[in-house]
Enzyme design. Sequence first.
Site, PDB file in Angstrom:
ATOM      1  N   SER A   1     -89.231  42.025 -22.893  1.00  0.00           N
ATOM      2  CA  SER A   1     -90.407  43.421 -23.022  1.00  0.00           C
ATOM      3  C   SER A   1     -91.364  43.107 -24.057  1.00  0.00           C
ATOM      4  CB  SER A   1     -88.518  43.564 -23.490  1.00  0.00           C
ATOM      5  OG  SER A   1     -89.223  45.433 -24.452  1.00  0.00           O
TER       6      SER A   1
ATOM      7  N   TYR B   1     -81.253  45.991 -28.557  1.00  0.00           N
ATOM      8  CA  TYR B   1     -82.328  45.284 -27.535  1.00  0.00           C
ATOM      9  C   TYR B   1     -82.818  44.274 -27.793  1.00  0.00           C
ATOM     10  CZ  TYR B   1     -85.078  46.614 -23.037  1.00  0.00           C
ATOM     11  OH  TYR B   1     -86.125  45.800 -22.101  1.00  0.00           O
TER      12      TYR B   1
HETATM   13  P1  NDP Z   1     -84.018  49.679 -13.798  1.00  0.00           P
HETATM   14  O1  NDP Z   1     -82.983  50.653 -14.517  1.00  0.00           O
HETATM   15  O2  NDP Z   1     -85.555  50.130 -12.817  1.00  0.00           O
HETATM   16  O3  NDP Z   1     -83.521  48.129 -13.294  1.00  0.00           O
HETATM   17  C1  NDP Z   1     -82.769  47.968 -13.580  1.00  0.00           C
HETATM   18  C2  NDP Z   1     -82.245  46.702 -12.790  1.00  0.00           C
HETATM   19  O4  NDP Z   1     -80.467  46.245 -13.623  1.00  0.00           O
HETATM   20  C3  NDP Z   1     -81.603  47.699 -10.891  1.00  0.00           C
HETATM   21  O5  NDP Z   1     -81.989  46.823  -9.680  1.00  0.00           O
HETATM   22  C4  NDP Z   1     -80.139  47.362 -11.744  1.00  0.00           C
HETATM   23  O6  NDP Z   1     -79.437  47.757 -10.206  1.00  0.00           O
HETATM   24  C5  NDP Z   1     -79.754  45.884 -11.892  1.00  0.00           C
HETATM   25  N1  NDP Z   1     -78.556  45.611 -12.900  1.00  0.00           N
HETATM   26  C6  NDP Z   1     -77.692  46.346 -13.486  1.00  0.00           C
HETATM   27  N2  NDP Z   1     -76.756  46.354 -13.978  1.00  0.00           N
HETATM   28  C7  NDP Z   1     -76.720  44.430 -12.980  1.00  0.00           C
HETATM   29  C8  NDP Z   1     -75.917  43.941 -13.370  1.00  0.00           C
HETATM   30  N3  NDP Z   1     -74.860  43.306 -14.054  1.00  0.00           N
HETATM   31  N4  NDP Z   1     -75.900  42.803 -12.370  1.00  0.00           N
HETATM   32  C9  NDP Z   1     -77.132  42.932 -11.306  1.00  0.00           C
HETATM   33  N5  NDP Z   1     -77.730  43.954 -11.511  1.00  0.00           N
HETATM   34  C10 NDP Z   1     -77.566  44.638 -12.790  1.00  0.00           C
HETATM   35  O7  NDP Z   1     -85.167  49.491 -14.829  1.00  0.00           O
HETATM   36  P2  NDP Z   1     -86.496  48.190 -14.485  1.00  0.00           P
HETATM   37  O8  NDP Z   1     -87.183  48.244 -13.004  1.00  0.00           O
HETATM   38  O9  NDP Z   1     -87.642  48.500 -15.927  1.00  0.00           O
HETATM   39  O10 NDP Z   1     -86.234  47.364 -15.022  1.00  0.00           O
HETATM   40  C11 NDP Z   1     -86.149  45.843 -15.612  1.00  0.00           C
HETATM   41  C12 NDP Z   1     -85.819  44.726 -16.296  1.00  0.00           C
HETATM   42  O11 NDP Z   1     -87.665  45.369 -17.253  1.00  0.00           O
HETATM   43  C13 NDP Z   1     -85.009  45.358 -17.525  1.00  0.00           C
HETATM   44  O12 NDP Z   1     -84.469  43.773 -17.772  1.00  0.00           O
HETATM   45  C14 NDP Z   1     -85.723  45.961 -18.430  1.00  0.00           C
HETATM   46  O13 NDP Z   1     -85.093  45.626 -19.962  1.00  0.00           O
HETATM   47  C15 NDP Z   1     -87.015  45.085 -18.545  1.00  0.00           C
HETATM   48  N6  NDP Z   1     -88.348  46.165 -19.022  1.00  0.00           N
HETATM   49  C16 NDP Z   1     -88.072  47.126 -18.733  1.00  0.00           C
HETATM   50  C17 NDP Z   1     -89.675  48.440 -19.169  1.00  0.00           C
HETATM   51  C18 NDP Z   1     -89.312  49.982 -18.986  1.00  0.00           C
HETATM   52  O14 NDP Z   1     -89.738  50.275 -19.470  1.00  0.00           O
HETATM   53  N7  NDP Z   1     -88.677  49.958 -17.948  1.00  0.00           N
HETATM   54  C19 NDP Z   1     -90.066  47.634 -20.624  1.00  0.00           C
HETATM   55  C20 NDP Z   1     -89.958  46.373 -21.211  1.00  0.00           C
HETATM   56  C21 NDP Z   1     -88.743  45.172 -20.654  1.00  0.00           C
HETATM   57  P3  NDP Z   1     -78.027  48.082 -10.215  1.00  0.00           P
HETATM   58  O15 NDP Z   1     -77.191  48.783 -10.531  1.00  0.00           O
HETATM   59  O16 NDP Z   1     -77.880  48.522  -8.382  1.00  0.00           O
HETATM   60  O17 NDP Z   1     -76.943  46.785  -9.838  1.00  0.00           O
END
Ligand code: NDP
Length: 254
Positions: free
Chosen positions: A149, A162
């Site tokens: 990020s 974070y």
């Molecule tokens: P989402 O919340 O849409 O996606 C997060 C994903 O992580 C989901 O598919 C969720 O699926 C999965 N997840 C959560 N807990 C677990 C677990 N214990 N085991 C396996 N999978 C898990 O958010 P984003 O797509 O935005 O986030 C993706 C990445 O991008 C993250 O690392 C985030 O920090 C990073 N990021 C995002 C930004 C933004 O503004 N959106 C900015 C900068 C970085 P499920 O709940 O089904 O397990």
Amino acid sequence: MAERLDGTVALVTGASSGIGAVSGRELARHGAAVALVARRKDRLEQLAAEITADGGRALVLAHDVTDQAQAVDAVERTVAELGRLDTVVNNAGVMLLGPIVGAPTQEWDRMVSLNLQGLLYVAHAALPHLLAAADTGPRRVADLVNISSVAGRRAMANAGVYNLTKFGVNAFTESLRQEVTARHVRVSVVEPGAVDTELTDHLREEIREASARRFAGVEKLVADDIADAVAYIVTRPRRVAVNEMLIRPTGQVG
Ligand code: NDP
């Protein structure tokens, strides 16, 4: 020029929504068979059906990567059922912002266990397969892409833990890159700014409102913008390692 990923296998964590879901679809579009890992099986099955309908191949793995046994099983089932492992997108993450003083420490535990430990478990289990792919695979190169990020490069008030996890992802990525790059495993980090996904749904209400105020008037990125970056990194020719990509919405200043 982008190369095709035909004959290769990719594993994407956090593939049930946001950046991970679109990355899975994008890697399949480039020809990879994809293992889709997250906890929400229904979402993964829906995405797998879309990928299959487009002529691709997808494996649903409803696993929680914060549990090391499940992280290992996700990697091993990918290799057992899809035959190999060439690309890993370590994307699953959670962002629970808020002041450090008086924070509910279970939020810290959730971030550390997913953003750091989950990512480490997947990387550790995948590396022997990625090294083998770089040796003998169709492209003679393998990729581990960690989704960090802007918060991995710049600390801010109300993002302390974070920041801790994402600075950690950046440091781990660079250390591992130095360790394995000469063996043609490329280790990269992508650092998105604000992306319109479900990430902010998990914030406490007052924090979510503050976050919305911070980005009022900013056109956020969409998940496709980051999946595009992931696909760019992993489709480079063997000689090209894109180590780091920092991608903000044009309107995001800090
Ligand atoms: P989402 O919340 O849409 O996606 C997060 C994903 O992580 C989901 O598919 C969720 O699926 C999965 N997840 C959560 N807990 C677990 C677990 N214990 N085991 C396996 N999978 C898990 O958010 P984003 O797509 O935005 O986030 C993706 C990445 O991008 C993250 O690392 C985030 O920090 C990073 N990021 C995002 C930004 C933004 O503004 N959106 C900015 C900068 C970085 P499920 O709940 O089904 O397990």
